[in-house]
Scaffold this motif. Structure first.
Motif, PDB file in Angstrom:
ATOM      1  N   MET A   1      31.630 113.794 -63.075  1.00 26.44           N
ATOM      2  CA  MET A   1      31.318 113.653 -61.683  1.00 26.44           C
ATOM      3  C   MET A   1      29.858 114.075 -61.475  1.00 26.44           C
ATOM      4  N   LEU A   2      29.175 113.314 -60.678  1.00 23.92           N
ATOM      5  CA  LEU A   2      27.804 113.645 -60.300  1.00 23.92           C
ATOM      6  C   LEU A   2      27.842 114.255 -58.910  1.00 23.92           C
ATOM      7  N   VAL A   3      27.096 115.319 -58.710  1.00 25.95           N
ATOM      8  CA  VAL A   3      27.004 115.958 -57.404  1.00 25.95           C
ATOM      9  C   VAL A   3      25.544 115.923 -56.985  1.00 25.95           C
ATOM     10  N   PRO A  44      28.554 108.469 -64.409  1.00 22.36           N
ATOM     11  CA  PRO A  44      29.655 109.311 -63.915  1.00 22.36           C
ATOM     12  C   PRO A  44      30.783 108.453 -63.354  1.00 22.36           C
ATOM     13  N   ASP A  45      31.983 109.041 -63.300  1.00 26.81           N
ATOM     14  CA  ASP A  45      33.125 108.336 -62.725  1.00 26.81           C
ATOM     15  C   ASP A  45      32.998 108.231 -61.214  1.00 26.81           C
ATOM     16  N   VAL A  46      32.505 109.285 -60.585  1.00 30.06           N
ATOM     17  CA  VAL A  46      32.327 109.341 -59.132  1.00 30.06           C
ATOM     18  C   VAL A  46      31.080 110.162 -58.842  1.00 30.06           C
ATOM     19  N   ALA A  47      30.364 109.805 -57.795  1.00 28.01           N
ATOM     20  CA  ALA A  47      29.226 110.601 -57.331  1.00 28.01           C
ATOM     21  C   ALA A  47      29.557 111.153 -55.953  1.00 28.01           C
ATOM     22  N   PHE A  48      29.329 112.429 -55.783  1.00 31.21           N
ATOM     23  CA  PHE A  48      29.504 113.089 -54.489  1.00 31.21           C
ATOM     24  C   PHE A  48      28.130 113.373 -53.931  1.00 31.21           C
ATOM     25  N   VAL A  49      27.879 112.886 -52.721  1.00 33.28           N
ATOM     26  CA  VAL A  49      26.596 113.131 -52.066  1.00 33.28           C
ATOM     27  C   VAL A  49      26.868 113.921 -50.808  1.00 33.28           C
ATOM     28  N   GLY A  50      26.280 115.114 -50.766  1.00 34.14           N
ATOM     29  CA  GLY A  50      26.480 115.987 -49.620  1.00 34.14           C
ATOM     30  C   GLY A  50      25.445 115.763 -48.548  1.00 34.14           C
ATOM     31  N   LEU A  51      25.888 115.872 -47.317  1.00 40.29           N
ATOM     32  CA  LEU A  51      24.988 115.808 -46.181  1.00 40.29           C
ATOM     33  C   LEU A  51      24.415 117.201 -45.993  1.00 40.29           C
ATOM     34  N   ALA A  70      26.818 102.109 -60.757  1.00 36.50           N
ATOM     35  CA  ALA A  70      27.510 102.672 -61.908  1.00 36.50           C
ATOM     36  C   ALA A  70      28.829 103.326 -61.528  1.00 36.50           C
ATOM     37  N   CYS A  71      28.953 103.750 -60.280  1.00 36.14           N
ATOM     38  CA  CYS A  71      30.156 104.476 -59.885  1.00 36.14           C
ATOM     39  C   CYS A  71      30.296 104.457 -58.364  1.00 36.14           C
ATOM     40  N   PRO A  72      31.487 104.759 -57.882  1.00 37.84           N
ATOM     41  CA  PRO A  72      31.664 104.851 -56.432  1.00 37.84           C
ATOM     42  C   PRO A  72      31.037 106.148 -55.910  1.00 37.84           C
ATOM     43  N   VAL A  73      30.633 106.113 -54.654  1.00 39.04           N
ATOM     44  CA  VAL A  73      30.009 107.278 -54.025  1.00 39.04           C
ATOM     45  C   VAL A  73      30.904 107.779 -52.901  1.00 39.04           C
ATOM     46  N   VAL A  74      31.086 109.093 -52.874  1.00 36.95           N
ATOM     47  CA  VAL A  74      31.837 109.765 -51.816  1.00 36.95           C
ATOM     48  C   VAL A  74      30.854 110.652 -51.070  1.00 36.95           C
ATOM     49  N   ALA A  75      30.803 110.511 -49.756  1.00 39.23           N
ATOM     50  CA  ALA A  75      29.950 111.374 -48.935  1.00 39.23           C
ATOM     51  C   ALA A  75      30.723 112.642 -48.581  1.00 39.23           C
ATOM     52  N   LEU A  76      30.049 113.788 -48.695  1.00 37.02           N
ATOM     53  CA  LEU A  76      30.642 115.087 -48.368  1.00 37.02           C
ATOM     54  C   LEU A  76      30.029 115.603 -47.076  1.00 37.02           C
ATOM     55  N   VAL A 112      39.513 106.633 -54.579  1.00 39.66           N
ATOM     56  CA  VAL A 112      38.211 106.016 -54.848  1.00 39.66           C
ATOM     57  C   VAL A 112      38.185 105.391 -56.237  1.00 39.66           C
ATOM     58  N   LEU A 113      38.713 106.075 -57.220  1.00 39.89           N
ATOM     59  CA  LEU A 113      38.725 105.518 -58.575  1.00 39.89           C
ATOM     60  C   LEU A 113      39.542 104.232 -58.644  1.00 39.89           C
ATOM     61  N   ARG A 114      40.669 104.202 -57.965  1.00 45.27           N
ATOM     62  CA  ARG A 114      41.496 102.984 -57.956  1.00 45.27           C
ATOM     63  C   ARG A 114      40.790 101.833 -57.223  1.00 45.27           C
ATOM     64  N   ARG A 115      40.210 102.121 -56.072  1.00 50.09           N
ATOM     65  CA  ARG A 115      39.518 101.071 -55.315  1.00 50.09           C
ATOM     66  C   ARG A 115      38.300 100.557 -56.070  1.00 50.09           C
ATOM     67  N   PHE A 116      37.587 101.450 -56.757  1.00 43.57           N
ATOM     68  CA  PHE A 116      36.412 101.024 -57.514  1.00 43.57           C
ATOM     69  C   PHE A 116      36.834 100.142 -58.689  1.00 43.57           C
ATOM     70  N   ALA A 117      37.938 100.484 -59.347  1.00 47.72           N
ATOM     71  CA  ALA A 117      38.449  99.642 -60.435  1.00 47.72           C
ATOM     72  C   ALA A 117      38.809  98.254 -59.907  1.00 47.72           C
ATOM     73  N   GLU A 118      39.439  98.200 -58.743  1.00 43.64           N
ATOM     74  CA  GLU A 118      39.772  96.906 -58.134  1.00 43.64           C
ATOM     75  C   GLU A 118      38.503  96.130 -57.792  1.00 43.64           C
ATOM     76  N   PHE A 119      37.504  96.842 -57.282  1.00 47.61           N
ATOM     77  CA  PHE A 119      36.222  96.222 -56.954  1.00 47.61           C
ATOM     78  C   PHE A 119      35.591  95.613 -58.207  1.00 47.61           C
ATOM     79  N   ARG A 120      35.590  96.366 -59.302  1.00 47.40           N
ATOM     80  CA  ARG A 120      35.019  95.867 -60.556  1.00 47.40           C
ATOM     81  C   ARG A 120      35.783  94.648 -61.064  1.00 47.40           C
ATOM     82  N   ASP A 121      37.115  94.685 -60.960  1.00 46.21           N
ATOM     83  CA  ASP A 121      37.924  93.538 -61.384  1.00 46.21           C
ATOM     84  C   ASP A 121      37.587  92.306 -60.557  1.00 46.21           C
ATOM     85  N   LEU A 122      37.467  92.488 -59.259  1.00 46.41           N
ATOM     86  CA  LEU A 122      37.140  91.374 -58.373  1.00 46.41           C
ATOM     87  C   LEU A 122      35.740  90.854 -58.652  1.00 46.41           C
ATOM     88  N   GLU A 123      34.815  91.762 -58.862  1.00 39.92           N
ATOM     89  CA  GLU A 123      33.448  91.375 -59.191  1.00 39.92           C
ATOM     90  C   GLU A 123      33.420  90.558 -60.484  1.00 39.92           C
TER      91      GLU A 123
END
Length: 179
Positions: A1-3, A44-51, A70-76, A112-123
């Motif tokens: 995970m990237l923070v 990274p599998d997921v990136a967390f970006v804090g406000l 490279a990975c999905p981003v989650v805002a904190l 997020v990991l599941r949705r990103f995998a679906e996104f990659r499959d669709l892409e």
């Protein structure tokens, strides 16, 4: 995970929570100029970006990470902020979470990991479809045939050579297969 966060104190807190959930934290990051290359290198599998203090800084971090794709981003967020969430969504976040129960963070990570995998499959499906369409266009022009016949030629060649249809299409587009 990237923070990523412009505030060092928040980087430490968030990294500790993520480690507590059983995830490895790579490259806690503050600088916008460095987050893109680090994301590309570390994958990274997921990136967390804090406000942090500046919403603009957080939005730039999000934009750089998403640009690497490279990975999905989650805002904190410390607390709900609909204006920021709208802007972050425009830049490509997959989710946002607020400070609170770490189990909610874990639930968000799973979603997020599941949705990103679906996104990659669709892409991937779109890319394969585009490649097949290009190959059909080449065959249509080369042989003065209709779209249906061009697709039949691709399919027949794939069957005869026991290769995937998309690989046959790629060969036609690359010019390494002249049918």
């Amino acid at each position: 995970m990237l923070v990523a966060n412009e505030r060092q104190d928040r980087l430490v807190i968030v990294a500790d929570v993520i480690r507590g959930l059983g995830h490895e934290v790579i490259a806690p990051q503050i600088e916008v100029s460095e987050v893109g290359p680090i994301t590309a290198r570390e994958q990274p599998d997921v990136a967390f970006v804090g406000l942090g203090a500046s919403s603009q800084h957080a939005l730039e971090l999000i934009e750089r990470i998403v640009h690497e794709a490279a990975c999905p981003v989650v805002a904190l967020l410390h607390e709900p902020d609909s204006d920021f969430v709208i802007e972050a969504a425009k830049r490509g976040i997959f989710a946002y979470i607020t400070d609170g129960d770490p189990q909610e963070w874990q639930n968000s990570i799973e979603i997020v990991l599941r949705r990103f995998a679906e996104f990659r499959d669709l892409e991937g499906a779109f890319k394969r479809r585009t490649l097949t369409e290009r190959a059909k266009g080449i065959l249509m022009e080369r042989h003065a045939i209709d779209e249906e016949r061009a697709f039949q030629m691709i399919r027949e060649h794939a069957r005869d050579t026991q290769t995937k249809l998309v690989d046959t299409a790629q060969s036609i587009v690359d010019g390494s297969l002249s049918t």
